[in-house]
Scaffold this motif. Structure first.
Motif, PDB file in Angstrom:
ATOM      1  N   ALA A  84      -7.545 -10.184 -19.235  1.00 41.61           N
ATOM      2  CA  ALA A  84      -6.752 -11.392 -19.018  1.00 41.61           C
ATOM      3  C   ALA A  84      -5.895 -11.245 -17.769  1.00 41.61           C
ATOM      4  N   ALA A  85      -5.515 -12.374 -17.198  1.00 37.46           N
ATOM      5  CA  ALA A  85      -4.742 -12.365 -15.957  1.00 37.46           C
ATOM      6  C   ALA A  85      -3.394 -11.669 -16.142  1.00 37.46           C
ATOM      7  N   SER A  86      -2.750 -11.899 -17.286  1.00 38.00           N
ATOM      8  CA  SER A  86      -1.445 -11.271 -17.507  1.00 38.00           C
ATOM      9  C   SER A  86      -1.597  -9.758 -17.661  1.00 38.00           C
ATOM     10  N   THR A  87      -2.664  -9.318 -18.351  1.00 38.78           N
ATOM     11  CA  THR A  87      -2.912  -7.885 -18.503  1.00 38.78           C
ATOM     12  C   THR A  87      -3.236  -7.268 -17.157  1.00 38.78           C
ATOM     13  N   ARG A  88      -4.026  -7.982 -16.372  1.00 41.50           N
ATOM     14  CA  ARG A  88      -4.379  -7.485 -15.032  1.00 41.50           C
ATOM     15  C   ARG A  88      -3.129  -7.298 -14.176  1.00 41.50           C
ATOM     16  N   SER A  89      -2.225  -8.246 -14.223  1.00 41.77           N
ATOM     17  CA  SER A  89      -1.000  -8.125 -13.429  1.00 41.77           C
ATOM     18  C   SER A  89      -0.122  -6.977 -13.939  1.00 41.77           C
ATOM     19  N   GLN A  90      -0.132  -6.744 -15.246  1.00 41.01           N
ATOM     20  CA  GLN A  90       0.635  -5.625 -15.800  1.00 41.01           C
ATOM     21  C   GLN A  90       0.049  -4.290 -15.347  1.00 41.01           C
ATOM     22  N   VAL A  91      -1.275  -4.205 -15.324  1.00 41.56           N
ATOM     23  CA  VAL A  91      -1.937  -2.973 -14.885  1.00 41.56           C
ATOM     24  C   VAL A  91      -1.638  -2.715 -13.409  1.00 41.56           C
ATOM     25  N   ILE A  92      -1.740  -3.739 -12.592  1.00 38.72           N
ATOM     26  CA  ILE A  92      -1.464  -3.592 -11.165  1.00 38.72           C
ATOM     27  C   ILE A  92      -0.002  -3.208 -10.944  1.00 38.72           C
ATOM     28  N   SER A  93       0.889  -3.817 -11.713  1.00 43.20           N
ATOM     29  CA  SER A  93       2.308  -3.484 -11.600  1.00 43.20           C
ATOM     30  C   SER A  93       2.555  -2.027 -11.977  1.00 43.20           C
ATOM     31  N   LEU A  94       1.966  -1.561 -13.070  1.00 46.08           N
ATOM     32  CA  LEU A  94       2.101  -0.167 -13.485  1.00 46.08           C
ATOM     33  C   LEU A  94       1.561   0.763 -12.404  1.00 46.08           C
ATOM     34  N   TYR A  95       0.421   0.403 -11.827  1.00 49.71           N
ATOM     35  CA  TYR A  95      -0.191   1.215 -10.768  1.00 49.71           C
ATOM     36  C   TYR A  95       0.756   1.348  -9.564  1.00 49.71           C
ATOM     37  N   LYS A  96       1.321   0.246  -9.135  1.00 53.51           N
ATOM     38  CA  LYS A  96       2.223   0.271  -7.982  1.00 53.51           C
ATOM     39  C   LYS A  96       3.482   1.085  -8.263  1.00 53.51           C
ATOM     40  N   ILE A  97       4.030   0.921  -9.457  1.00 54.05           N
ATOM     41  CA  ILE A  97       5.237   1.670  -9.816  1.00 54.05           C
ATOM     42  C   ILE A  97       4.933   3.163  -9.867  1.00 54.05           C
ATOM     43  N   MET A  98       3.773   3.522 -10.455  1.00 51.14           N
ATOM     44  CA  MET A  98       3.407   4.939 -10.539  1.00 51.14           C
ATOM     45  C   MET A  98       3.207   5.544  -9.154  1.00 51.14           C
ATOM     46  N   LEU A  99       2.598   4.796  -8.247  1.00 58.78           N
ATOM     47  CA  LEU A  99       2.435   5.294  -6.880  1.00 58.78           C
ATOM     48  C   LEU A  99       3.789   5.474  -6.200  1.00 58.78           C
ATOM     49  N   LYS A 100       4.669   4.518  -6.388  1.00 55.87           N
ATOM     50  CA  LYS A 100       5.992   4.594  -5.767  1.00 55.87           C
ATOM     51  C   LYS A 100       6.780   5.791  -6.302  1.00 55.87           C
ATOM     52  N   GLU A 101       6.773   5.972  -7.615  1.00 55.21           N
ATOM     53  CA  GLU A 101       7.499   7.095  -8.205  1.00 55.21           C
ATOM     54  C   GLU A 101       6.865   8.430  -7.825  1.00 55.21           C
ATOM     55  N   SER A 102       5.547   8.479  -7.754  1.00 56.88           N
ATOM     56  CA  SER A 102       4.870   9.723  -7.377  1.00 56.88           C
ATOM     57  C   SER A 102       5.179  10.120  -5.940  1.00 56.88           C
ATOM     58  N   SER A 103       5.408   9.139  -5.096  1.00 54.33           N
ATOM     59  CA  SER A 103       5.712   9.443  -3.693  1.00 54.33           C
ATOM     60  C   SER A 103       7.132   9.980  -3.513  1.00 54.33           C
ATOM     61  N   ARG A 104       7.924  10.011  -4.574  1.00 50.66           N
ATOM     62  CA  ARG A 104       9.297  10.509  -4.495  1.00 50.66           C
ATOM     63  C   ARG A 104       9.429  12.007  -4.727  1.00 50.66           C
ATOM     64  N   PHE A 105       8.331  12.688  -5.060  1.00 49.32           N
ATOM     65  CA  PHE A 105       8.408  14.138  -5.200  1.00 49.32           C
ATOM     66  C   PHE A 105       8.775  14.737  -3.850  1.00 49.32           C
ATOM     67  N   PRO A 106       9.773  15.597  -3.792  1.00 47.34           N
ATOM     68  CA  PRO A 106      10.156  16.178  -2.504  1.00 47.34           C
ATOM     69  C   PRO A 106       9.123  17.176  -1.975  1.00 47.34           C
ATOM     70  N   SER A 107       8.419  17.834  -2.866  1.00 48.35           N
ATOM     71  CA  SER A 107       7.425  18.816  -2.458  1.00 48.35           C
ATOM     72  C   SER A 107       6.114  18.107  -2.106  1.00 48.35           C
ATOM     73  N   TYR A 108       5.556  18.447  -0.958  1.00 50.13           N
ATOM     74  CA  TYR A 108       4.304  17.842  -0.511  1.00 50.13           C
ATOM     75  C   TYR A 108       3.184  18.072  -1.523  1.00 50.13           C
ATOM     76  N   ASN A 109       3.083  19.291  -2.054  1.00 46.18           N
ATOM     77  CA  ASN A 109       2.005  19.619  -2.986  1.00 46.18           C
ATOM     78  C   ASN A 109       2.103  18.801  -4.272  1.00 46.18           C
ATOM     79  N   TYR A 110       3.285  18.717  -4.846  1.00 45.32           N
ATOM     80  CA  TYR A 110       3.462  17.924  -6.060  1.00 45.32           C
ATOM     81  C   TYR A 110       3.196  16.443  -5.771  1.00 45.32           C
ATOM     82  N   ARG A 111       3.681  15.981  -4.656  1.00 41.81           N
ATOM     83  CA  ARG A 111       3.526  14.570  -4.291  1.00 41.81           C
ATOM     84  C   ARG A 111       2.053  14.198  -4.147  1.00 41.81           C
TER      85      ARG A 111
END
Length: 104
Positions: free
Chosen positions: A2-29
């Protein structure tokens, strides 16, 4: 999906990418970013609503874990990090991480 589920998945994906990019260590990031991208690519074709819901729950749990880890790392001073890594080296988790190739 469904469109609402799709938007939730995309939102989760973007948030996870943003939070993952906050690791200070290059290897962890790079490891976290790669794992997030690979997980979403692997489950791209899932259409079953129950499976999507289960995957969303798993993703939200992983997001919480990433947020806890990035917050801890930003909060520690360099001396605290040294003490933490010395303690971690003594633990079984460190040995397992090195043996499995996680910290290479």
């Amino acid at each position: 999906m469904a469109a609402s589920t799709r938007s939730q998945v995309i939102s989760l994906y973007k948030i996870m990418l943003k939070e993952s990019s906050r690791f200070p260590s290059y290897n962890y990031r790079t490891y976290a970013l790669r794992r997030v991208r690979d997980a979403f690519r692997a489950n791209r074709e899932v259409e079953d609503p129950k499976a999507v819901e289960r995957l969303m729950d798993e993703g939200e749990q992983m997001l919480a874990l990433i947020q806890r880890q990035t917050f801890r790392r930003r909060k520690r001073s360099p001396l605290q990090r040294i003490k933490y890594y010395r303690l971690l080296q003594k633990s079984i988790l460190w040995r397992f991480s090195v043996a499995s190739g996680f910290l290479r």
